[in-house]
Design a protein around this motif. Sequence first.
Motif, PDB file in Angstrom:
ATOM      1  N   GLN A   1     -80.946 -96.270  14.324  1.00  0.00           N
ATOM      2  CA  GLN A   1     -82.320 -96.799  14.376  1.00  0.00           C
ATOM      3  C   GLN A   1     -82.494 -98.182  13.752  1.00  0.00           C
ATOM      4  N   SER A   2     -81.736 -98.479  12.699  1.00  0.00           N
ATOM      5  CA  SER A   2     -81.992 -99.723  11.960  1.00  0.00           C
ATOM      6  C   SER A   2     -81.074-100.872  12.367  1.00  0.00           C
ATOM      7  N   LEU A   3     -79.864-100.561  12.797  1.00  0.00           N
ATOM      8  CA  LEU A   3     -78.891-101.625  13.079  1.00  0.00           C
ATOM      9  C   LEU A   3     -79.351-102.586  14.182  1.00  0.00           C
ATOM     10  N   PRO A   4     -80.072-102.121  15.220  1.00  0.00           N
ATOM     11  CA  PRO A   4     -80.508-103.069  16.252  1.00  0.00           C
ATOM     12  C   PRO A   4     -81.360-104.206  15.681  1.00  0.00           C
ATOM     13  N   GLY A   5     -82.127-103.899  14.618  1.00  0.00           N
ATOM     14  CA  GLY A   5     -83.027-104.885  14.028  1.00  0.00           C
ATOM     15  C   GLY A   5     -82.314-106.107  13.487  1.00  0.00           C
ATOM     16  N   GLY A   6     -81.006-106.005  13.230  1.00  0.00           N
ATOM     17  CA  GLY A   6     -80.234-107.172  12.819  1.00  0.00           C
ATOM     18  C   GLY A   6     -79.513-107.807  13.984  1.00  0.00           C
ATOM     19  N   VAL A   7     -78.916-106.965  14.832  1.00  0.00           N
ATOM     20  CA  VAL A   7     -78.137-107.477  15.973  1.00  0.00           C
ATOM     21  C   VAL A   7     -78.979-108.437  16.812  1.00  0.00           C
ATOM     22  N   MET A   8     -80.258-108.101  16.999  1.00  0.00           N
ATOM     23  CA  MET A   8     -81.109-108.951  17.856  1.00  0.00           C
ATOM     24  C   MET A   8     -81.349-110.334  17.249  1.00  0.00           C
ATOM     25  N   TYR A   9     -81.088-110.494  15.951  1.00  0.00           N
ATOM     26  CA  TYR A   9     -81.215-111.803  15.315  1.00  0.00           C
ATOM     27  C   TYR A   9     -79.846-112.397  14.969  1.00  0.00           C
ATOM     28  N   GLY A  10     -78.825-111.953  15.694  1.00  0.00           N
ATOM     29  CA  GLY A  10     -77.499-112.535  15.496  1.00  0.00           C
ATOM     30  C   GLY A  10     -76.864-112.162  14.175  1.00  0.00           C
ATOM     31  N   ALA A  11     -77.225-111.001  13.641  1.00  0.00           N
ATOM     32  CA  ALA A  11     -76.654-110.548  12.364  1.00  0.00           C
ATOM     33  C   ALA A  11     -75.676-109.398  12.594  1.00  0.00           C
ATOM     34  N   ALA A  12     -74.498-109.489  12.006  1.00  0.00           N
ATOM     35  CA  ALA A  12     -73.644-108.313  11.891  1.00  0.00           C
ATOM     36  C   ALA A  12     -74.387-107.350  10.981  1.00  0.00           C
ATOM     37  N   SER A  13     -74.511-106.092  11.415  1.00  0.00           N
ATOM     38  CA  SER A  13     -75.422-105.173  10.729  1.00  0.00           C
ATOM     39  C   SER A  13     -74.703-103.886  10.368  1.00  0.00           C
ATOM     40  N   GLY A  14     -74.861-103.470   9.123  1.00  0.00           N
ATOM     41  CA  GLY A  14     -74.052-102.351   8.667  1.00  0.00           C
ATOM     42  C   GLY A  14     -74.819-101.223   8.016  1.00  0.00           C
ATOM     43  N   MET A  15     -74.161-100.059   8.033  1.00  0.00           N
ATOM     44  CA  MET A  15     -74.677 -98.894   7.303  1.00  0.00           C
ATOM     45  C   MET A  15     -73.489 -98.112   6.748  1.00  0.00           C
ATOM     46  N   THR A  16     -73.783 -97.231   5.809  1.00  0.00           N
ATOM     47  CA  THR A  16     -72.740 -96.433   5.166  1.00  0.00           C
ATOM     48  C   THR A  16     -73.092 -94.955   5.257  1.00  0.00           C
ATOM     49  N   ASP A  17     -72.081 -94.114   5.173  1.00  0.00           N
ATOM     50  CA  ASP A  17     -72.375 -92.670   5.076  1.00  0.00           C
ATOM     51  C   ASP A  17     -72.363 -92.210   3.614  1.00  0.00           C
ATOM     52  N   GLY A  18     -72.112 -93.176   2.703  1.00  0.00           N
ATOM     53  CA  GLY A  18     -72.165 -92.868   1.282  1.00  0.00           C
ATOM     54  C   GLY A  18     -71.032 -91.985   0.777  1.00  0.00           C
ATOM     55  N   GLY A  19     -70.156 -91.561   1.710  1.00  0.00           N
ATOM     56  CA  GLY A  19     -69.098 -90.634   1.312  1.00  0.00           C
ATOM     57  C   GLY A  19     -69.572 -89.191   1.302  1.00  0.00           C
ATOM     58  N   PHE A  20     -70.702 -88.926   2.003  1.00  0.00           N
ATOM     59  CA  PHE A  20     -71.289 -87.577   1.963  1.00  0.00           C
ATOM     60  C   PHE A  20     -70.774 -86.691   3.093  1.00  0.00           C
ATOM     61  N   GLY A  21     -69.752 -87.167   3.830  1.00  0.00           N
ATOM     62  CA  GLY A  21     -69.137 -86.303   4.834  1.00  0.00           C
ATOM     63  C   GLY A  21     -69.527 -86.622   6.266  1.00  0.00           C
ATOM     64  N   GLY A  22     -69.990 -87.829   6.529  1.00  0.00           N
ATOM     65  CA  GLY A  22     -70.339 -88.219   7.897  1.00  0.00           C
ATOM     66  C   GLY A  22     -71.711 -88.867   7.924  1.00  0.00           C
ATOM     67  N   PHE A  23     -71.943 -89.685   8.981  1.00  0.00           N
ATOM     68  CA  PHE A  23     -73.179 -90.474   9.014  1.00  0.00           C
ATOM     69  C   PHE A  23     -74.435 -89.607   9.052  1.00  0.00           C
ATOM     70  N   SER A  24     -74.323 -88.377   9.542  1.00  0.00           N
ATOM     71  CA  SER A  24     -75.536 -87.558   9.579  1.00  0.00           C
ATOM     72  C   SER A  24     -75.603 -86.550   8.431  1.00  0.00           C
ATOM     73  N   ASN A  25     -74.680 -86.665   7.475  1.00  0.00           N
ATOM     74  CA  ASN A  25     -74.771 -85.820   6.278  1.00  0.00           C
ATOM     75  C   ASN A  25     -75.569 -86.528   5.195  1.00  0.00           C
ATOM     76  N   ASN A  26     -76.573 -85.872   4.676  1.00  0.00           N
ATOM     77  CA  ASN A  26     -77.390 -86.479   3.635  1.00  0.00           C
ATOM     78  C   ASN A  26     -76.789 -86.234   2.250  1.00  0.00           C
ATOM     79  N   ALA A  27     -77.219 -87.045   1.302  1.00  0.00           N
ATOM     80  CA  ALA A  27     -76.676 -86.944  -0.058  1.00  0.00           C
ATOM     81  C   ALA A  27     -76.883 -85.562  -0.658  1.00  0.00           C
ATOM     82  N   ASP A  28     -77.998 -84.917  -0.311  1.00  0.00           N
ATOM     83  CA  ASP A  28     -78.277 -83.620  -0.946  1.00  0.00           C
ATOM     84  C   ASP A  28     -77.209 -82.571  -0.609  1.00  0.00           C
ATOM     85  N   THR A  29     -76.587 -82.715   0.572  1.00  0.00           N
ATOM     86  CA  THR A  29     -75.583 -81.714   0.950  1.00  0.00           C
ATOM     87  C   THR A  29     -74.314 -81.836   0.101  1.00  0.00           C
TER      88      THR A  29
END
Length: 570
Positions: free
Chosen positions: A123-151
């Motif tokens: 959801q958020s990465l497109p907001g940078g790509v459209m302005y010529g930005a390399a755009s990143g996110m992390t999974d925090g080490g919680f076991g995958g991009f869709s795993n939340n910290a609480d798990t």
Amino acid sequence: MRSIWVPLTAALAALTDAATPSTLAELCTNSIAKAALPPSEFIQGITIDSDSVTTDVVTNSSVSSDFYPSATISYCNVTFAYSHDGIDGDQVLLEIWLPAPSDFQNRWLSTGGGGYAINSGDQSLPGGVMYGAASGMTDGGFGGFSNNADTAMLLANGTLNYETLYMFAYKAHRELSLLGKAFTRNIYGLSDSDKLYAYYQGCSEGGREGWSQVQRYGDEWDGAIIGAPAFRWSFQQTQHLYSNVVEKTLNYYPSPCELDKIVNETILACDPMDGKTDGVVARTDLCLLDFNITSIEGQSYACAASRGTPAQNGTVSAQAIQVAQTILNGLHDSDGRRVYFSYQPTAAFDDAETQYNATTGTWELDIDQLGGEYIALLVHKNGTTLDSLDGVTYDTLKDWMIAGMQEYFSTLQTTWPDLTPFHNNGGKVIHYHGDADFSIPTAASIRFWESVRTIMYPNQDYNASADALNDWYRLYTIPGAGHCAPNDAMPNGPFPQTNLAVMIDWVENGVTPTTLNATVLQGEHEGENQQLCAWPLRPLWTNDTMECVYDQRSIDSWHYDLDAVPMPVY
Ligand SMILES: *[C@@H]1O[C@H](CO)[C@@H](O)[C@H](O)[C@H]1NC(C)=O
Ligand SMILES: *[C@@H]1O[C@H](CO)[C@@H](O)[C@H](O)[C@H]1NC(C)=O
Ligand SMILES: *[C@@H]1O[C@H](CO)[C@@H](O)[C@H](O)[C@H]1NC(C)=O
Ligand SMILES: *[C@@H]1O[C@H](CO)[C@@H](O)[C@H](O)[C@H]1NC(C)=O
Ligand SMILES: *[C@@H]1O[C@H](CO)[C@@H](O)[C@H](O)[C@H]1NC(C)=O
Ligand SMILES: *[C@@H]1O[C@H](CO)[C@@H](O)[C@H](O)[C@H]1NC(C)=O
Ligand SMILES: *[C@@H]1O[C@H](CO)[C@@H](O)[C@H](O)[C@H]1NC(C)=O
Ligand SMILES: *[C@@H]1O[C@H](CO)[C@@H](O)[C@H](O)[C@H]1NC(C)=O
Ligand SMILES: *[C@@H]1O[C@H](CO)[C@@H](O)[C@H](O)[C@H]1NC(C)=O
Ligand SMILES: *[C@@H]1O[C@H](CO)[C@@H](O)[C@H](O)[C@H]1NC(C)=O
Ligand SMILES: *[C@@H]1O[C@H](CO)[C@@H](O)[C@H](O)[C@H]1NC(C)=O
Ligand SMILES: [Ca+2]
């Protein structure tokens, strides 16, 4: 703006001796991405797994969001993993979207999450790509991009996973920025003297994550766009239980329809106070000062049946008014001292939502699990849901707020008010918050801006210090907006959808956002442009023209003396 491809390392040179990637397809290969990885130990104690690299070209993807204008984008989706030395089984995943070389504009964007999520998926990465930005996110080490910290937070009852806590609190974002920026420099062949502008964009927990970096790492970003941050953690999370404790204490459980009626009538009554009757309450401060919800008592309400809930009707009771008013007053302890503050009038009473019991035909307590999870997971450390509020009083909530402030002061609290290193580095902040936010009190953001002002400009009067802070850190409230989103109850309200464009203009072209660009995103005025006032100025309409005015009475209404707390609360 793009500089000429200059291979930085021998490995990179070896792999790219044939041709400089000039198209997305040429850029987007595993071997090019591998060669652009920063060396292991680039960050002390981190090993990058070069075999983990994946690359994928995505073309002509249509994207839309409240946080950026609709667009069609193409990018290279790169993922790779790293681990922290000395932690068994540790693996952190990064996902970075790269614009085509011809679209790259020497920009990096870090993005954050919401709730206990540290990223927002795609959801958020497109907001940078459209302005010529390399755009990143992390999974925090919680076991995958869709795993939340609480798990990943609880190793066993009574034992937190402190690596997870620190990663979630601030460490994962620091590593994302450092690794992501180095990778971006390498893959586009920037030289050491080429400027790589660095930005951040996130709302709610993503807003807290943004502040976690601005408060610690002065050199990380040139500009941070931060919405409705879930900071002042122990207060913010415990506050979600306040409405339930009010209901228990007053022994009245209003139906959703009855509370909705109170919100609707508040909007109706306060709409004109901003000088324009447009269905939007732009001055919740005047609403707080000048409207008494007691006048709603006795009005009739009706809501149709919907899934799981029966049709509801009746007249607004004195008890419902008392519940609503006590919630709006904010948490006070048994000595009558103020512990925290609440949502603005016009905000939906989400935390107070009750559940229908078909057996008894009555509305019952429904423990808000945004608050419940905090208590179960990080205070009791024995689960993720709170099953009971038995014995929980206003004083219990106070104790949880104060004990949690101490326990999580260096991790989740995220209210360090001295931003001197960030400011000295030329950093800019756009901070925004919906006036009708029902999840994070709007006053929470005002309090932090005011804390930064008093800590950083202690010897200047209000106006001088406010002006000095506004040179580089600006806070805007959004008329009618809810939590990190426009609000169906006030559809004519604006939302600041072009924040990254505005921030780029501020950082790269020196254009100060005196007012913040915003757009009506729904309803009959969809597409209409509006401007948001920067705190401490407040919007006031006269004959269909909006002015940002200085109103001492309004300003004062946002300041709270938390005299029940024996420590400064920034
Ligand atoms: C993407 O869109 C452009 C412009 O409409 C078009 O020329 C191109 O063929 C499209 N690419 C793909 C892979 O569909
Ligand atoms: C990006 O790549 C990762 C790893 O292959 C994949 O899980 C993810 O779905 C991809 N995202 C998009 C939007 O293509
Ligand atoms: C904590 O204790 C509860 C209840 O005894 C148990 O159901 C749960 O599995 C335990 N959680 C962990 C992470 O050990
Ligand atoms: C409140 O107003 C909304 C329209 O904004 C309407 O859909 C809803 O039915 C109203 N609720 C009540 C209880 O009147
Ligand atoms: C609202 O009006 C009621 C009834 O007149 C009064 O008792 C109450 O004190 C008023 N509340 C506020 C916050 O002024
Ligand atoms: C109110 O609810 C009762 C049942 O609880 C129903 O008989 C009545 O028709 C409803 N009135 C309206 C105006 O919806
Ligand atoms: C509904 O109320 C009955 C009677 O008090 C109670 O036994 C039951 O647990 C309740 N149902 C739910 C879903 O809470
Ligand atoms: C968790 O701890 C709290 C506080 O000690 C206790 O009241 C509660 O029963 C415990 N819950 C579980 C599921 O063990
Ligand atoms: C601060 O500035 C406002 C105008 O922006 C003015 O109305 C107000 O009187 C000033 N306050 C002080 C204390 O100078
Ligand atoms: C401001 O918003 C309008 C739409 O409301 C948009 O057309 C314009 O491009 C935006 N300005 C900037 C600087 O992004
Ligand atoms: C607003 O409009 C009215 C009617 O046209 C006019 O009398 C009044 O002077 C205007 N007020 C301002 C502040 O422009
Ligand atoms: Ca209005």
